[in-house]
Design a protein around this motif. Structure first.
Motif, PDB file in Angstrom:
ATOM      1  N   ASP A   1       0.819  -1.213   0.000  1.00 37.28           N
ATOM      2  CA  ASP A   1       0.000   0.000   0.000  1.00 37.28           C
ATOM      3  C   ASP A   1       0.855   1.267   0.000  1.00 37.28           C
ATOM      4  N   GLU A   2       2.123   1.139   0.425  1.00 40.64           N
ATOM      5  CA  GLU A   2       3.007   2.297   0.522  1.00 40.64           C
ATOM      6  C   GLU A   2       4.149   2.216  -0.483  1.00 40.64           C
TER       7      GLU A   2
ATOM      8  N   LYS B   1      -3.726   1.313  -9.887  1.00 44.72           N
ATOM      9  CA  LYS B   1      -3.997   2.734  -9.696  1.00 44.72           C
ATOM     10  C   LYS B   1      -4.286   3.448 -11.017  1.00 44.72           C
TER      11      LYS B   1
END
Length: 623
Positions: A522-523, A559
């Motif tokens: 997620d990072e 994304k």
């Protein structure tokens, strides 16, 4: 202290005993012996034994206990220690003073270069001094000392690839047994000659120094050997923290070392012939073989710590742009400090084997050892003094008198050791000179290249304002690697200039490494969408992770970046150094930088890109 940290403290202390104190913990094998080794040592008489022991006690107290354990451990750089961390800290304080910045940089880089000499000598002298104990039990085996040492050292370096994690749990317990053995042997000897305890009185050292300055100068090079390994206390700060190192030193290491040194002094007072190897002669005959085995294990651990230190210094130098990007293998899921760099490992092995074969004994290596470590300690004090002077806080100025004491002592130690430059001291100076040249050449070359790059507004700017409307679009995805997250990658500009096309989807990718073992998915990525199908993708990886480009692109698809991984082309660039000025006296440095640049890993190999999808664009850079 938090409950969690309190629970970890014993584990950290045990680990520190196996790594931090390995080098200084094996000094009793050779330090006291060298003070009276002939033909250059002192004559063995009671009026010299007491001053030598007094100098040893106060040297360890002032330099190790006060300077390193109580003072310098507080001068960390974001929790990290070592001379390069101290250099980074000091440079941040003097950045507005160009001349002082230059002076500090030269000092710090030379200290790092000296460390490589130390890293070569430590395994050689430590293992040799341990194996030499065989001759105490069986003098006829003296001719086997060098072959046995060579076998042990080859095995040690061969094991580096598997890492220290598998055997690291044994390091601490072995060193606990070692230090307790030092204390027991020392106490048994002191009981027989209790008057030796009076040697800790500083009057013995001071009187001897005033009455016999020439003899004192001779003794200092041997006394200094008790301090070898002191720099490891600071270098390994980031791995263990301040408290485990401080508690381990004062609670166990310091008292055990001094008891053993005093015990050796007591022994030679009773039996002057024991000066040939006072450490092993402290033990009764039936314990000699077990003691040789234990000493060998301890010296292997000490050598392991130094080799790991060489890996760490190399990694730091690479990150600070003093060396090319190197592939670092992490051998532990727990400790960031347990790393392996193949090229450093094999170069050290060759140098260590050559050193053992050339010198052949720990006594002949002692002079070389002193020069390397005394230079490191002196430069460390100079950098620390600059840090104290430049720190705005007035409270820290009270350290200045202490710094003056440290500097005077270490200048004396360095002078005593440098006088033996023709007896072996030339070796670490030669290694340091070579490494200093390599480090500064790469740094200067990269500064020139960066200046050339920043001179181009298209590279320096992050406006991404090129008009691509009239440029031919070709289908597919192109990934252009960039060393920064701003501006246009050089490979993109070269492709645009020569091929005059832009892919439908163009990704500018840069990779950043974070100071954590692993990064959550997620990072892991930062994705920015620009006009004209251009994206900027920043990928994050932890220090225990290998860069996985396909993984980044798969996360980017989630994304909104539509990518067909099988139809993606990867563009990298590698500069070719071109000399545009007269070669002059130092023209060979341009050739050295060019050779280093050409032999450094390419982005394609470092990131393990599919060979059939990589386009490498060369660019000439004038230096």
């Amino acid at each position: 202290m938090s409950e969690t940290h309190s629970q970890r403290l014993p584990t950290l202390m045990l680990g520190a005993l196996g790594v931090v104190f390995g080098d200084i913990g094996t000094s009793p094998l050779y330090a006291f012996k060298e003070a009276f080794a002939q033909p250059h040592g002192l004559a063995l008489t009671p009026d010299k034994v007491f001053p030598v022991l007094s100098m040893m006690f106060w040297a360890i107290t002032l330099i190790v206990s006060i300077k390193y354990v109580l003072v310098i451990l507080r001068f960390d750089n974001r929790g990290e220690g070592g001379v390069l961390a101290l250099l980074t800290n000091v440079l941040s304080l003097v950045r507005d003073r160009p001349r002082l910045t230059w002076f500090v940089s030269v000092l710090g880089i030379f200290a790092a270069a000296l460390f490589y000499g130390d890293a070569v000598i430590t395994p050689a002298i430590s293992v040799l001094s341990a194996v030499e104990g065989i001759t105490v039990a069986a003098p006829s085996l003296a001719s086997y000392i060098v072959p046995i040492a060579l076998v042990i050292l080859v095995g040690l370096f061969m094991l580096q690839r598997s890492g220290t994690a598998s055997v690291g749990a044994l390091f601490g317990p072995v060193m606990v047994v070692w230090f307790l053995t030092l204390a027991i042997l020392g106490i048994a000897s002191i009981i027989q000659t209790p008057e030796i305890v009076a040697a800790i009185n500083p009057r013995h050292a001071l009187t001897f120094a005033f009455e016999h300055p020439g003899w004192t100068f001779i003794a200092l090079s041997a006394v200094f050997l008790t301090l070898t390994g002191a720099e490891a206390l600071y270098a390994d700060l980031g791995h263990f923290g301040v408290r485990p190192i401080q508690i381990g030193w004062f609670a166990l290491v310091f008292p055990c070392l001094m008891l053993n040194y005093l015990g050796q002094g007591a022994l030679v007072l009773r039996d002057p012939s024991a000066a040939r190897n006072p450490f092993f002669l402290l033990a009764p005959d039936f314990l000699l073989v077990p003691l040789v085995i234990l000493a060998t294990l301890a010296t292997v651990i000490a050598s392991q710590a130094t080799i790991s230190g060489a890996f760490s210094v190399t990694q730091q130098a690479s990150r600070l742009n003093y060396l090319p990007r190197l592939k670092v293998l992490y051998t532990s899921d727990v400790s960031q400090g347990q790393i392996y760099i193949p090229i450093v490992n094999w170069m050290l092995l060759v140098a260590v084997l050559a050193l053992v074969i050339s010198f052949g004994s720990s006594t002949k290596l002692a002079a070389a050892y002193g020069v390397a470590v005394s230079g490191d300690l002196l430069i460390g004090s100079l950098l620390l003094t600059v840090a104290v002077l430049m720190t705005p806080s007035r409270r820290i100025k009270f350290l200045l008198p202490l710094m003056a004491v440290f500097l005077v002592l270490e200048i004396c130690f360095f002078a005593a050791n440098i006088s033996k430059v023709f007896e072996g001291g030339w070796f670490p100076l030669m290694v340091a000179s070579i490494m200093f040249t390599v480090l500064t050449t790469w740094r200067r070359g990269m500064e020139i290249m960066r200046a050339r790059k920043e001179a181009s507004p298209r590279v320096a700017s992050d406006d991404l304002d090129l008009d691509l409307s009239d440029i031919t679009r070709v289908p597919g995805v192109a990934v252009f690697f960039s060393s920064t997250r701003t501006g246009y990658p050089a490979s993109f500009l070269h492709n645009l200039k020569h091929n005059k096309v832009v892919h439908e989807q163009t990704v500018f990718m840069s990779i950043e490494f974070d100071d954590v073992p692993r990064v959550l998915d997620d990072e892991r990525i930062e994705l920015q969408r620009r006009e004209g199908g251009i994206y900027r993708l920043v990928g994050h990886f932890g220090y225990r992770e290998d860069p996985d480009i396909r993984r980044l692109l798969k996360l980017a698809r989630r994304k909104g970046l539509e990518i067909d991984l099988e139809d993606t082309s990867y563009f990298t660039s590698k500069p070719v150094i071109v000399s545009v000025s007269r070669r002059g006296v130092f023209g060979w440095r341009r050739s050295l930088f060019g050779w280093m640049m050409q032999n450094s890993p390419t982005a394609a190999s470092y990131f393990r890109l599919p060979p059939n999808r990589v386009i490498e664009l060369g660019s000439q850079v004038a230096v």
